[in-house]
Scaffold this motif. Structure first.
Motif, PDB file in Angstrom:
ATOM      1  N   LEU B  21       0.823  -1.217   0.000  1.00 39.38           N
ATOM      2  CA  LEU B  21       0.000   0.000   0.000  1.00 39.38           C
ATOM      3  C   LEU B  21       0.859   1.271   0.000  1.00 39.38           C
ATOM      4  O   LEU B  21       0.506   2.268  -0.616  1.00 39.38           O
ATOM      5  CB  LEU B  21      -0.913   0.022   1.240  1.00 39.38           C
ATOM      6  CG  LEU B  21      -2.017  -1.039   1.296  1.00 39.38           C
ATOM      7  CD1 LEU B  21      -2.744  -0.989   2.633  1.00 39.38           C
ATOM      8  CD2 LEU B  21      -3.012  -0.837   0.156  1.00 39.38           C
ATOM      9  N   THR B  22       1.960   1.234   0.748  1.00 40.13           N
ATOM     10  CA  THR B  22       2.720   2.467   0.932  1.00 40.13           C
ATOM     11  C   THR B  22       3.973   2.542   0.073  1.00 40.13           C
ATOM     12  O   THR B  22       4.643   3.558   0.046  1.00 40.13           O
ATOM     13  CB  THR B  22       3.149   2.612   2.404  1.00 40.13           C
ATOM     14  OG1 THR B  22       4.020   1.507   2.720  1.00 40.13           O
ATOM     15  CG2 THR B  22       1.964   2.599   3.337  1.00 40.13           C
ATOM     16  N   TYR B  43      -0.989   6.028   1.852  1.00 44.27           N
ATOM     17  CA  TYR B  43      -1.624   5.478   0.638  1.00 44.27           C
ATOM     18  C   TYR B  43      -2.221   6.655  -0.114  1.00 44.27           C
ATOM     19  O   TYR B  43      -2.997   7.440   0.442  1.00 44.27           O
ATOM     20  CB  TYR B  43      -2.710   4.470   1.042  1.00 44.27           C
ATOM     21  CG  TYR B  43      -3.419   3.828  -0.124  1.00 44.27           C
ATOM     22  CD1 TYR B  43      -4.720   4.211  -0.466  1.00 44.27           C
ATOM     23  CD2 TYR B  43      -2.807   2.827  -0.864  1.00 44.27           C
ATOM     24  CE1 TYR B  43      -5.381   3.607  -1.520  1.00 44.27           C
ATOM     25  CE2 TYR B  43      -3.451   2.219  -1.926  1.00 44.27           C
ATOM     26  CZ  TYR B  43      -4.747   2.612  -2.251  1.00 44.27           C
ATOM     27  OH  TYR B  43      -5.398   2.004  -3.288  1.00 44.27           O
ATOM     28  N   GLU B 147      -0.281  -8.332  -4.663  1.00 39.87           N
ATOM     29  CA  GLU B 147      -0.965  -7.034  -4.757  1.00 39.87           C
ATOM     30  C   GLU B 147      -2.286  -7.137  -5.518  1.00 39.87           C
ATOM     31  O   GLU B 147      -2.665  -6.220  -6.260  1.00 39.87           O
ATOM     32  CB  GLU B 147      -0.044  -5.982  -5.399  1.00 39.87           C
ATOM     33  CG  GLU B 147       1.229  -5.757  -4.567  1.00 39.87           C
ATOM     34  CD  GLU B 147       2.121  -4.649  -5.064  1.00 39.87           C
ATOM     35  OE1 GLU B 147       1.622  -3.744  -5.750  1.00 39.87           O
ATOM     36  OE2 GLU B 147       3.323  -4.684  -4.754  1.00 39.87           O
ATOM     37  N   VAL B 150      -5.902  -5.072  -3.666  1.00 37.16           N
ATOM     38  CA  VAL B 150      -5.599  -4.217  -2.501  1.00 37.16           C
ATOM     39  C   VAL B 150      -6.263  -2.843  -2.663  1.00 37.16           C
ATOM     40  O   VAL B 150      -6.664  -2.216  -1.686  1.00 37.16           O
ATOM     41  CB  VAL B 150      -4.081  -4.089  -2.240  1.00 37.16           C
ATOM     42  CG1 VAL B 150      -3.504  -5.404  -1.791  1.00 37.16           C
ATOM     43  CG2 VAL B 150      -3.333  -3.548  -3.403  1.00 37.16           C
ATOM     44  N   ASP B 151      -6.369  -2.372  -3.898  1.00 38.85           N
ATOM     45  CA  ASP B 151      -7.029  -1.078  -4.110  1.00 38.85           C
ATOM     46  C   ASP B 151      -8.505  -1.166  -3.772  1.00 38.85           C
ATOM     47  O   ASP B 151      -9.093  -0.232  -3.205  1.00 38.85           O
ATOM     48  CB  ASP B 151      -6.836  -0.611  -5.561  1.00 38.85           C
ATOM     49  CG  ASP B 151      -5.383  -0.236  -5.833  1.00 38.85           C
ATOM     50  OD1 ASP B 151      -4.938  -0.371  -6.987  1.00 38.85           O
ATOM     51  OD2 ASP B 151      -4.695   0.180  -4.876  1.00 38.85           O
ATOM     52  N   MET B 154      -8.883  -0.927  -0.073  1.00 39.20           N
ATOM     53  CA  MET B 154      -8.776   0.445   0.422  1.00 39.20           C
ATOM     54  C   MET B 154     -10.038   1.239   0.118  1.00 39.20           C
ATOM     55  O   MET B 154     -10.451   2.087   0.924  1.00 39.20           O
ATOM     56  CB  MET B 154      -7.545   1.133  -0.187  1.00 39.20           C
ATOM     57  CG  MET B 154      -6.235   0.595   0.356  1.00 39.20           C
ATOM     58  SD  MET B 154      -6.099   0.704   2.132  1.00 39.20           S
ATOM     59  CE  MET B 154      -5.931   2.470   2.350  1.00 39.20           C
TER      60      MET B 154
END
Lengths: 60, 857
Positions: B21-22, B43, B147, B150-151, B154
């Motif tokens: 994320l970061t 993020y 990954e 993951v979006d 969020m």
């Protein structure tokens, strides 16, 4: 004296003094000194300092 | 800015998700306790930036461990806008325990079902919709490593953060709900945030809760007096825990499904998961440790060996391309170099080229300038940098072991052994981290709840040689092999690592049976699934390590080499030590003879191929050109004549000039320097260890090198190299006949020409008179003694009060005793009987004392 001698004569002691004084300064101020890999990187150490200043009361 | 907290069990993938994320390079490990403190990142892919906080891995929100207290306090006091609860989808039931507790807090929660790719690979699926319905919060299936999604996670978190959430508890259908409700009302009355969470904790008679709200404890006590459970009596904490697990088993039994048609295949007793099959071998009761030792040896072999897989005997000059690049870099007469050595050779080639360019550029400047830059700065820095490939390779191998899940198994295997020595397997993890750097390893001991165990672990962590000590090990081991012709570098290095581990175990045994007696705490650990380490995280780790190493080399180490050069180049009254340079003397004598002596001039002219003079009669070659020409003459008779007519006059004249110069009463060499005075004062203390007063006049190099290691361990070899380069080299051998003088001077001349410093280091070893046992004792001393200042500062911060003093004494004493034993046994084998007797007496005393003074807890 040749120019290279003058340059080395000035740069070498200046560099040593700079490293020593910045290390002592960081120790006194409680800043990350960069010896440990986790805070050695500039980006991470800046974040640490920011976090410390924001949450200073908790530490004190 | 919104704040999201990542909470979940250890090894659920929180830090992997945090990195994804970061874009940060937070350290990722595959065994519990790697994340000890909070990490923050940002993020940036939503409408507003979100601050992500990676909390330590916890199994529950009880107050038993520091990580649980940190996470609990953060969630309750900092009020994050959303908690992302990472759940390991391959281990649903165990992970959901924490979820049921998080749902009791008035904070938006989103559940991230991580490692969904592993679930699918095992021919299973999880019904996220059903899970979402039963938990009452959004559930998103993700793979943090790849990954995936993951979006989406969020986005759900962002939507959840925008609306308030009312807490609920799974205890609604239990006998205790009435009590929980009463407590909740009481907390609401005194306006405490998250009243439901605090109510449940109060019912459990949670330590922190009863301490903060003693006035409400009576509500629970009154209820307790009239309540009794069939199984747990009035142990409410056990009843609550049991209720949670019953709820999870009942409600989520059907959430995970298999997708394989042939269910018999899946249900068969023989269908272990891949991890289980591998574990049957790697964690086998008998084979587990030998396999670990073999893997460890393989790692060292691939990093340090100069005869990989012992293929040396198969090599001959016809086997490989006969080029300079291959010979020396990839293979040599002894065998094929390992990848670590190949990379090191390439780097040394580059740094040697750089040094020679700088040296030729500075040849016309003052000798102190070229001395400082070439023999001081470049020699010191390049000595340390030359080990960078091997350090990175070692680090890469350990990271692979860590990320694959194997390290967690080692802790499990080691627990069985460690327990006998007074430590649990949990202490093994910080120790293994010590192979990289002692500082994060010492910080990692916060996972150990027992103070005595923690103190003992911190004290022995430096014995697991960190990356900075690697140059010492490799350089000295290489020196032993090259100079004494004994052993293999990788075997010596591996043995020294094992020595450190052995001393650590013995030290812990001693501490836990004397000053730190007590029970060994239990060790419960979840073994994660084996998985292929991700390429990107591995490369990110290496990049971080590389940047840090180079930064350290060009700051602390560079400053240290300048200071060391100054101290060894000036006398106490600040007079610069201009040492006799055999190459310069030879060049001068050659020029004088070539220009002033007609007979000599004619001898040179007769060698037409040498082209010693140009058309105008000016000398256009140096003595080194003459030496090179001599080596290229193939005909023996011609070579003999050349030696007699051209080389001998120069060498004899040079020998006399050199001896005259160094015998001059005003002549100063390195042994008159400021540093030599300090070093000479230190040498008596190092005598029992073999590198003290018994060495020659220049033996102070060893104690001084060891002392500079306090600043940074890399300095030991940097100092050694600086001192070797600039020393007046080998004391010129005594010679009476012309032949002896010629040979002595040729030796001296070649050392002066030595570009990579190997001959200089060997000459230093030879001139000091140290033996093999002394060199090994030197390695042992540096491995076991007080670590660098940064590690000492960290130990002081992590140890209980007033223990740092005793710890420093412990380190000094251990290194002194062990190094002395190594030297004495290595030099006088019969002393082993004395040490064995002393050890037996000490053990007998300790056993009898402990029997008569048992410790009750």
């Amino acid at each position: 004296m040749q120019p290279i001698e003058i340059i080395v004569l000035i740069l070498a002691p200046s560099f040593v003094l700079f490293i020593l004084s910045s290390y002592i300064y960081k120790r006194i101020k409680g800043l990350p000194t960069g010896e440990c890999a986790d805070c050695g990187l500039k980006k991470a150490s800046k974040k640490l300092i920011k976090y410390y200043r924001k949450h200073k009361k908790e530490y004190n | 800015m919104l704040n999201f907290a990542l909470a979940g069990n250890p090894n659920s993938g929180k830090t992997t998700l945090f990195n994804a994320l970061t874009g940060s390079t937070a350290h990722v490990g595959n065994w519990p306790g790697v994340t000890v403190d909070k990490k923050e990142g940002v993020y940036k892919k939503l409408d507003e930036n979100v601050n992500i906080i990676d909390l330590p891995g916890i199994y529950s929100l009880s107050p038993y461990t520091p990580e649980e207290v940190i996470s609990r306090n953060y969630i309750l006091d900092e009020n994050p806008d959303c908690i992302i609860n990472i759940v390991d989808a391959t281990n649903l039931e165990r992970n959901l325990y924490l979820t049921t507790q998080l749902l009791e807090i008035d904070v938006p929660v989103v559940v991230a079902l991580n490692m969904i790719d592993v679930v699918e690979k095992n021919n299973e699926s999880i019904d996220a919709k059903t899970l979402e319905m039963k938990l009452g919060v959004p559930v998103v299936s993700i793979s943090a490593l790849k990954e995936n999604n993951v979006d989406e996670l969020m986005k759900k978190g962002y939507e959840a953060a925008k609306s308030k959430r009312k807490a609920h508890t799974i205890l609604e259908d239990t006998n205790l709900f009435h009590l929980v409700n009463d407590c909740r009302i009481a907390f609401e009355a005194i306006k405490v945030n998250n009243p439901l969470f605090h109510a449940v904790k109060l019912v459990e008679l949670d330590e922190l809760e009863t301490k903060d709200h003693p006035e409400l404890v009576h509500i629970v006590e009154e209820f307790k007096s009239t309540f009794k459970d069939e199984v747990f009596g009035s142990d409410f904490e056990a009843i609550v825990a049991d209720s949670r697990y019953k709820f999870i088993s009942k409600e989520f039994a059907n959430v995970k499904k298999t997708t394989v048609a042939d269910e018999e295949k899946v249900n068969s007793v023989d269908s272990y998961s891949k991890s289980d099959k591998i574990d049957k071998v790697l964690t086998n009761k008998w084979a587990g440790i030998p396999i670990f030792l073999v893997i460890l040896f393989l790692i060292f072999h691939l990093t340090f060996s100069e005869n990989i897989f012992w293929l040396g005997k198969l090599i001959n000059s016809d086997s490989f391309a006969n080029s300079e690049f291959f010979a020396g870099t990839i293979w040599h007469e002894g065998g094929i170099n390992s990848p670590g050595v190949i990379l090191q050779s390439l780097l040394i080639g580059a740094t040697d080229f750089l040094s020679s360019v700088v040296a030729s550029w500075l040849s016309s400047s003052a000798s102190w300038v070229s001395g400082l830059i070439v023999d001081g700065i470049l020699a010191g820095i390049f000595a340390v940098l030359s080990f960078l490939p091997q350090i990175l390779l070692l680090f890469l191998f350990f990271s692979i072991l860590e990320d694959s899940g194997y390290m967690a198994r080692i802790a499990f295997i080691m627990d069985r052994i460690f327990r006998r020595f007074g430590l649990s397997g949990r202490a093994f993890m910080p120790m293994i981290m010590g192979f990289g750097c002692s500082i994060p390893a010492m910080i990692n001991t916060r996972t150990l709840a027992d103070d005595k165990e923690r103190t003992a672990t911190i004290r022995v962590i430096p014995f697991f040689s960190c990356g900075a000590k690697l140059p010492i090990l490799t350089a000295i081991a290489g020196g032993i092999v090259t100079y004494f012709g004994v052993g293999n570098a990788d075997v010596i290095t591996y043995s020294m690592y094992l020595l450190g581990v052995t001393i650590a175990v013995v030290s812990v045994l001693l501490m836990r049976n004397t000053s730190m007696r007590g029970k060994v705490p239990p060790f419960i650990m979840e073994l994660p699934q084996y998985r292929m380490p991700g390429f990107k995280p591995l490369m990110l780790h290496l990049w971080d390590k590389l940047k840090h190493f180079i930064k350290k080399a060009f700051t602390i180490i560079l400053a240290s080499t300048i200071v060391i050069w100054f101290l060894q180049s000036f006398t106490a009254n600040l007079r610069y030590i201009e040492q006799a340079d055999p190459n310069e003397i030879a060049d001068t004598e050659f020029e004088d003879l070539a220009t002033e002596n007609e007979t000599y001039k004619n001898a040179l002219l007769s060698e037409e191929d040498l082209e010693a003079f140009d058309d105008s009669g000016e000398l256009q070659v140096s003595f080194s050109d003459v030496m090179t020409y001599y080596d290229e003459i193939e005909d023996e008779i011609e070579q003999g004549a050349f030696k007699e007519n051209v080389l001998t006059p120069v060498l004899l004249a040079s020998y006399d000039s050199y001896v005259e110069e160094i015998n001059d009463k005003d002549y100063k060499d390195q042994n008159d320097s400021i540093l030599a005075h300090f070093g000479t004062a230190l040498t008596p203390f190092f005598t029992p260890m073999g590198f003290g007063s018994q060495l020659s006049e220049s033996g102070w190099i060893f104690p001084v090198s060891a002392a500079t290691g306090l600043i940074a361990k890399e300095n030991v070899i940097a100092t050694f190299q600086v001192l070797s380069q600039a020393s007046s080299k080998v004391e010129i051998e005594e010679a009476n006949t012309d032949e002896e003088k010629i040979n002595a001077y040729i030796t001296l001349y070649n050392i002066g020409l030595d570009e990579d410093g190997v001959n200089a280091a060997q000459a230093t070893i030879s001139s000091t008179g140290v033996n093999i046992a002394g060199l090994i004792a030197f390695i042992a001393f540096n491995m076991l003694t007080i670590p660098c200042f940064a590690a000492v500062a960290t130990a002081k911060a992590e140890l209980p009060d007033k223990k740092i003093g005793k710890t420093l004494v412990f380190w000094l004493l251990t290194s002194y005793v062990v190094s002395s034993m190594v030297y004495l046994i290595g030099t006088y084998v019969w002393t082993i009987a004395i040490f064995a007797s002393l050890l037996a007496a000490a053990i007998t005393f300790i056993v009898i004392y402990n029997k008569n003074h048992p410790v009750y807890e």
